[in-house]
Design an enzyme around this catalytic site. Structure first.
Site, PDB file in Angstrom:
ATOM      1  N   LYS A 103       4.762   4.724  -1.253  1.00  0.00           N
ATOM      2  CA  LYS A 103       4.902   6.106  -1.694  1.00  0.00           C
ATOM      3  C   LYS A 103       6.193   6.729  -1.143  1.00  0.00           C
ATOM      4  O   LYS A 103       6.731   7.671  -1.725  1.00  0.00           O
ATOM      5  CB  LYS A 103       3.687   6.922  -1.243  1.00  0.00           C
ATOM      6  CG  LYS A 103       2.406   6.515  -1.956  1.00  0.00           C
ATOM      7  CD  LYS A 103       1.186   7.217  -1.383  1.00  0.00           C
ATOM      8  CE  LYS A 103      -0.081   6.741  -2.096  1.00  0.00           C
ATOM      9  NZ  LYS A 103      -1.323   7.260  -1.489  1.00  0.00           N
ATOM     10  N   GLY A 132       0.802  -1.214   0.000  1.00  0.00           N
ATOM     11  CA  GLY A 132       0.000   0.000   0.000  1.00  0.00           C
ATOM     12  C   GLY A 132       0.836   1.267   0.000  1.00  0.00           C
ATOM     13  O   GLY A 132       1.919   1.329  -0.583  1.00  0.00           O
ATOM     14  N   SER A 133       0.345   2.290   0.681  1.00  0.00           N
ATOM     15  CA  SER A 133       0.945   3.628   0.588  1.00  0.00           C
ATOM     16  C   SER A 133       2.310   3.745   1.241  1.00  0.00           C
ATOM     17  O   SER A 133       2.965   4.783   1.094  1.00  0.00           O
ATOM     18  CB  SER A 133      -0.010   4.665   1.186  1.00  0.00           C
ATOM     19  OG  SER A 133      -1.172   4.772   0.391  1.00  0.00           O
ATOM     20  N   THR A 134       2.769   2.733   1.966  1.00  0.00           N
ATOM     21  CA  THR A 134       4.153   2.801   2.448  1.00  0.00           C
ATOM     22  C   THR A 134       5.116   2.879   1.266  1.00  0.00           C
ATOM     23  O   THR A 134       6.211   3.428   1.387  1.00  0.00           O
ATOM     24  CB  THR A 134       4.506   1.570   3.313  1.00  0.00           C
ATOM     25  OG1 THR A 134       4.276   0.372   2.570  1.00  0.00           O
ATOM     26  CG2 THR A 134       3.690   1.541   4.593  1.00  0.00           C
TER      27      THR A 134
END
Length: 582
Positions: free
Chosen positions: A308, A304-306
């Site tokens: 990013k 997921g957004s980790t």
């Protein structure tokens, strides 16, 4: 008397004297000869006696050797135990010397069926001590035409004593070594376990065998007094605290699993690592259950957004983007028939810090487009996120990625969808972003700073690393990581809420939530990654995003392990946390 007479008398005397001397000589010689014969006979008797004693002791020695070989032959005729049942293993300790695994001596029950007088009577007597025995199996073994059969392994001293008191002919005991784990499940996935023959089959126990312990055991050189303890990098106190907080989180958020790793950002040492559900290595039957795998290193997940964090670092390190750069996030991004939206859309032009704090999928995707597909994959490859990790645990999985990277793949991977890696790899790559740009392979063994310097790889510039620390701190102060804040520890971090694939489609009701953090973020000492698998909304909440569960769990872990690991909080003269500079 005439002179003639005197001469005759003198001659007669001389003759008599001579005759006496000559007659006595043979007698003297005879006596001396008899004494020599007697002495020789005595010496012969002594030599014969000595030879007799030597022969007797030689026969005794030969017989003992024969008995030893007969025992081995008898064992070979039945279920002969391996040398490992008698061989020792070194103690495994944490970094403070506290024992995680050790050997204890036990006894196992065997039978010599050829010496059993009455199998039924023997079974009846054994059942008084071992009530759970399988009678048909015991009867089959006791009536075999063999010299050795195992009956029961790893008996308690009390059971051994009671069976000895039964006095059953043909029943005996063999000493064995049993592995004991004093803290049970606390570090089960790290330490691993052994089988009944004392062979390592999981975790560090398996690693030790692969590193040469098995060869020592097989050759008979594995003796406890000769084996130095193996000290791991983990701290048992930190390990216990992490596990305790994860148990609370699983219960609070009704999750199916949870995990966390605490990694030394400067050396790559694992200070604590827990994956739940776990198992007790003293009774490892549950180790093979699907749900009990070590998700930190043996499970692969879309993070997921980790991710990013890595996309932002890539863009900054490329030189094509800086903190003042901005990207238009007013409208959804359409690529190849797919539409990219923001979870909390701001519908405006966003700067790089805003993209990071608001966790904008659109802005992150456009940064990936700036670098390009090839550059994107090369950066992740450099961080070790696309290869199987070099790690001591045999339970280490290989990441998955698209067979061919296209623009759409690069865009979705930029915000954590479309490729899967292990949580431990994510933490290791994260450490490189925060520690000055040095990628350090993780280890469960102790590693000095000098040793770390030898294996470190510079994967991005120190300037990029400083900017990433600044963004991570801003996200805890103003963004989705606010619930991870711990006064005095200057936590920086990034949330990640990934929808899981169910029946071939992404499900909004099944999430894999993670939080990647470091503390103190101005000069990171430790990196912490926490994940909560399929959490449910906390009571009073309508959502179950990472900021609501993974982030506060991370804060709770840092609050407890910081003092244990020697990281002291910093406060100003007024008792308030100080400002930090990057």
């Amino acid at each position: 008397m005439s002179s003639r007479s005197r001469a005759i008398a003198l001659l007669s005397g001389l003759r008599q004297k001579f005759v006496r001397r000559t007659d006595s000589a043979p007698v003297s010689l005879a006596v001396q000869g008899g004494a020599h014969v007697q002495a020789a006979q005595a010496r012969s008797r002594i030599v014969i006696a000595l030879f007799g004693f030597c022969a007797l002791f030689a026969l005794i020695g030969v017989r003992l050797v024969q008995l030893g070989f007969e025992t081995s032959e008898g064992l070979a005729a039945g279920a002969r135990p391996s040398i490992g049942t008698l061989a020792s293993r070194p103690d495994v300790t944490d970094r403070q010397g506290r024992i995680l695994a050790t050997d204890i001596r036990t006894f196992s029950l065997f039978a010599e069926p050829r010496r059993i007088v009455d199998a039924d009577e023997a079974i009846e007597k054994l059942a008084t001590v071992l009530p759970n025995i399988d009678v048909p199996t015991f009867h089959k073994r006791l009536t075999k035409d063999s010299g050795f059969e195992w009956l029961a392994r790893e008996l308690t001293p009390r059971e051994q004593r009671r069976i000895l008191d039964l006095g059953i002919p043909g029943i005996g005991f063999r000493p064995e070594t049993r592995r004991f784990y004093p803290d049970g499940a606390v570090a089960s996935h790290i330490v691993g376990h052994v089988n009944i023959d004392n062979k390592g089959i999981a975790g560090m126990e398996k690693h030790l065998d692969d590193e040469g312990l098995k060869d020592l055991q097989d050759s008979g050189f594995a003796v406890q007094r000769h084996l130095e303890p193996v000290a791991l990098s983990i701290d048992l106190g930190a390990q216990f605290a992490v596990r305790d907080e994860l148990i609370k989180a699983m219960d609070k958020y009704r999750a199916i699993a949870a995990g966390a790793v605490v990694l030394d950002a400067r050396t790559g040492e694992v200070a604590a690592m827990v994956s739940l559900p776990d198992y007790d290595p003293n009774d490892p039957r549950d180790a093979l259950k699907k749900d009990n795998l070590n998700r930190l290193s043996a499970g692969v997940f879309e993070m997921g957004s980790t991710f990013k964090t890595f996309t932002t670092a890539m863009a900054l390190d490329s030189g094509m983007v800086n903190l003042a750069s901005s990207f238009d996030a007013r409208k959804p991004l359409r690529v190849g028939g797919f539409t990219i939206n923001d979870f909390h859309a701001k519908k405006k032009v966003l700067t790089v810090p805003e993209i990071f704090i608001y966790s904008s999928n659109i802005g992150t995707a456009k940064m990936a487009q700036t670098v390009g597909v090839n550059g994107h994959r090369a950066f992740l490859k450099r961080l070790g996120l696309l290869d199987r990790m070099d790690f001591e645990l045999p339970e280490t999985a290989r990441p998955t990625e698209p067979a061919t990277w296209k623009e759409l793949n690069s865009i979705t991977i930029s915000y954590g969808h479309g490729m899967a890696t292990t949580p431990l790899q994510t933490a290791v790559a994260g450490a490189a972003l925060f520690n000055g740009g040095r990628l350090l392979p993780p280890t469960l063994k102790q590693r000095t700073q000098a040793e770390a310097d030898l294996v470190a790889q510079q994967v991005l510039s120190p300037d990029t690393s400083a900017k990433m620390r600044q963004l991570m701190r801003m996200n805890v102060e103003k963004g989705s990581g606010r619930r991870a804040e711990v006064n005095g520890y200057f936590v920086g971090g990034k949330t990640g809420t990934a929808e899981k694939v169910k029946n071939g489609r992404y499900s909004k009701n099944h999430r894999f939530n993670a939080f990647l953090a470091a503390f103190p973020i101005d000069d990171p000492r430790y990196v912490v990654l926490v994940f909560i698998d399929e959490p449910k909304p906390e009571e009073g909440q309508k959502s179950a995003t990472a900021g609501l569960n993974a982030a506060p769990t991370t804060g709770a872990i840092i609050r407890r392990v910081g003092p244990i690991l020697g990281v002291q909080p910093r406060f100003g003269a007024d008792g308030e946390p100080m400002l930090i500079k990057f």
